[in-house]
Design an enzyme around this catalytic site. Structure first.
Site, PDB file in Angstrom:
ATOM      1  N   HIS A  97     -41.911 -54.029  53.377  1.00 38.44           N
ATOM      2  CA  HIS A  97     -42.032 -52.361  53.046  1.00 38.44           C
ATOM      3  C   HIS A  97     -42.627 -52.430  51.590  1.00 38.44           C
ATOM      4  O   HIS A  97     -43.306 -51.189  51.372  1.00 38.44           O
ATOM      5  CB  HIS A  97     -40.731 -51.893  53.290  1.00 38.44           C
ATOM      6  CG  HIS A  97     -40.082 -51.970  54.500  1.00 38.44           C
ATOM      7  ND1 HIS A  97     -38.959 -52.256  55.036  1.00 38.44           N
ATOM      8  CD2 HIS A  97     -40.804 -51.786  55.684  1.00 38.44           C
ATOM      9  CE1 HIS A  97     -38.673 -52.200  56.297  1.00 38.44           C
ATOM     10  NE2 HIS A  97     -39.942 -51.975  56.823  1.00 38.44           N
TER      11      HIS A  97
ATOM     12  N   SER B 219     -39.785 -49.046  58.768  1.00 39.78           N
ATOM     13  CA  SER B 219     -41.284 -48.685  58.720  1.00 39.78           C
ATOM     14  C   SER B 219     -41.683 -47.221  58.912  1.00 39.78           C
ATOM     15  O   SER B 219     -42.310 -46.537  58.296  1.00 39.78           O
ATOM     16  CB  SER B 219     -42.154 -49.603  59.403  1.00 39.78           C
ATOM     17  OG  SER B 219     -41.719 -49.738  60.537  1.00 39.78           O
TER      18      SER B 219
ATOM     19  N   ASP C  17     -45.632 -55.298  63.565  1.00 34.97           N
ATOM     20  CA  ASP C  17     -44.302 -55.974  63.041  1.00 34.97           C
ATOM     21  C   ASP C  17     -43.425 -56.088  64.307  1.00 34.97           C
ATOM     22  O   ASP C  17     -42.433 -56.024  64.279  1.00 34.97           O
ATOM     23  CB  ASP C  17     -43.550 -55.002  62.106  1.00 34.97           C
ATOM     24  CG  ASP C  17     -42.161 -55.351  61.470  1.00 34.97           C
ATOM     25  OD1 ASP C  17     -42.056 -56.793  61.534  1.00 34.97           O
ATOM     26  OD2 ASP C  17     -41.486 -54.609  61.275  1.00 34.97           O
TER      27      ASP C  17
HETATM   28  N1  SAM Z   1     -41.066 -52.173  61.742  1.00 39.73           N
HETATM   29  C1  SAM Z   1     -39.716 -51.826  61.996  1.00 39.73           C
HETATM   30  C2  SAM Z   1     -39.537 -51.876  60.531  1.00 39.73           C
HETATM   31  O1  SAM Z   1     -40.114 -52.089  59.450  1.00 39.73           O
HETATM   32  O2  SAM Z   1     -38.377 -50.930  60.000  1.00 39.73           O
HETATM   33  C3  SAM Z   1     -38.774 -53.042  62.376  1.00 39.73           C
HETATM   34  C4  SAM Z   1     -39.307 -53.491  63.804  1.00 39.73           C
HETATM   35  S1  SAM Z   1     -38.675 -54.838  64.589  1.00 39.73           S
HETATM   36  C5  SAM Z   1     -39.092 -56.136  63.595  1.00 39.73           C
HETATM   37  C6  SAM Z   1     -39.385 -55.112  66.083  1.00 39.73           C
HETATM   38  C7  SAM Z   1     -39.287 -54.057  66.770  1.00 39.73           C
HETATM   39  O3  SAM Z   1     -40.119 -53.927  67.879  1.00 39.73           O
HETATM   40  C8  SAM Z   1     -37.904 -53.893  67.723  1.00 39.73           C
HETATM   41  O4  SAM Z   1     -37.404 -52.570  67.563  1.00 39.73           O
HETATM   42  C9  SAM Z   1     -38.432 -54.016  69.224  1.00 39.73           C
HETATM   43  O5  SAM Z   1     -37.370 -53.619  70.044  1.00 39.73           O
HETATM   44  C10 SAM Z   1     -39.595 -53.477  69.155  1.00 39.73           C
HETATM   45  N2  SAM Z   1     -40.648 -54.227  70.210  1.00 39.73           N
HETATM   46  C11 SAM Z   1     -40.387 -55.474  70.584  1.00 39.73           C
HETATM   47  N3  SAM Z   1     -41.416 -55.612  71.738  1.00 39.73           N
HETATM   48  C12 SAM Z   1     -42.292 -54.420  71.527  1.00 39.73           C
HETATM   49  C13 SAM Z   1     -43.778 -53.749  72.063  1.00 39.73           C
HETATM   50  N4  SAM Z   1     -44.238 -54.788  73.100  1.00 39.73           N
HETATM   51  N5  SAM Z   1     -44.030 -52.763  71.876  1.00 39.73           N
HETATM   52  C14 SAM Z   1     -43.280 -52.025  70.910  1.00 39.73           C
HETATM   53  N6  SAM Z   1     -42.150 -52.288  70.272  1.00 39.73           N
HETATM   54  C15 SAM Z   1     -41.676 -53.530  70.619  1.00 39.73           C
END
Ligand code: SAM
Length: 283
Positions: A19, A106, A169
């Site tokens: 971040h 994010s 991410d």
């Molecule tokens: N980007 C967020 C942050 O920085 O606060 C954290 C994201 S976390 C590492 C990954 C997220 O991606 C999870 O909430 C998961 O449910 C979601 N996810 C997994 N596969 C996905 C996909 N194919 N498309 C969208 N979201 C997905």
């Protein structure tokens, strides 16, 4: 099947690294008036209560954002860290209390900085996480979808705005995600060559991230900056020991600004902390 929930890890050292990089990239983009579309392919919940059962179970934030929070007075001399910590403060339930009770994800980091000419597209595939996300107070220009973020990104391109910034991410629950991310980004960059793209990856002893990095290099990406924060030597650690970020087409001057901030941060983890930044691919 999706089992990963970011709430178990919210505010950990990898979130801080990710971040802070995102914050610095957005800072650079805001220096010009022309509009920006932000796409967050894996959004998560948006904002995390540190008292939530999931987050307090591992309390990873104690070795992450809490270290910066406790050292915030001494970090003020670095402008990027000072601004970033002020943003963390603004995300608290009572910002003036001095208490750290929430950590922003994010969607929050991006939504807070949207101008009237910008827009934000958020993708989250986990139904429970998407339901939490849909309850967040987000500006009308921030649209969220319960959908796959990688195919969503390709469908969204090209965007109408002159500039595009993408955060990728994933949770990397499947090993194949490293190559899927690379394949998607190579397709995306053919549609929108000048996009600024941030990709997070974990540093694991198995070194799966090499698949992602090599594929992007072989795919002909010409400008990729790499930044890695690691906390212990691989041999001593079974799980994630470090956090990596790639920035494709980084804004000019980003590296120096982040390097100065990371040089101040890394010692907060004592002898365990190490920081590496270099050009993974340069023209
Ligand atoms: N980007 C967020 C942050 O920085 O606060 C954290 C994201 S976390 C590492 C990954 C997220 O991606 C999870 O909430 C998961 O449910 C979601 N996810 C997994 N596969 C996905 C996909 N194919 N498309 C969208 N979201 C997905």
């Amino acid at each position: 099947m999706l089992s990963y929930q970011h709430a178990y890890h919210a505010g950990n050292f990898a979130d801080v690294h990710k971040h802070l990089t995102l914050y610095a990239v957005v800072d650079h983009l805001l220096r010009k008036d022309s509009s920006v579309t932000y796409i967050d392919t894996h959004a998560g919940r948006g904002r995390y209560s540190l008292a939530a059962t999931e987050t307090s179970r591992l309390a990873e934030y104690r070795n992450g954002v809490a270290r910066l929070w406790e050292a915030r007075t001494s970090l003020q001399s670095n402008p990027l860290l000072s601004d970033w910590l002020a943003a963390v403060q603004a995300a608290q339930q009572e910002p003036s209390s001095g208490r750290l009770d929430h950590y922003p994800g994010s969607p929050w980091w991006l939504a807070q900085r949207l101008r009237k000419q910008d827009d934000l597209q958020l993708f989250e595939l986990h139904p429970g996480e998407h339901s939490h996300l849909s309850q967040q107070e987000l500006p009308a220009r921030a649209r969220h979808r319960h959908a796959d973020g990688l195919s969503g990104l390709l469908t969204a391109l090209p965007v109408k705005s002159p500039r595009l910034c993408v955060l990728v991410d994933p949770s990397y629950e499947r090993k194949s995600e490293y190559s899927e991310v690379a394949a998607t980004l190579l397709k995306a960059m053919r549609k929108t060559r000048h996009a600024v793209v941030l990709v997070w990856y974990p540093l694991l002893p198995a070194g799966h991230h090499a698949t992602l990095l090599e594929a992007l290099k072989e795919g002909g990406q010409r400008k990729i900056w790499r930044s890695e924060l690691s906390l212990t030597a691989p041999a001593q650690e079974r799980g994630m020991y470090g956090s990596g970020m790639l920035v494709i087409n980084p804004p000019w001057g980003l590296e120096q600004r982040l390097a100065a901030a990371m040089d101040r941060l890394t010692p907060l983890w004592g002898d365990a902390g190490q920081y590496l930044a270099d050009w993974w691919v340069s023209e």
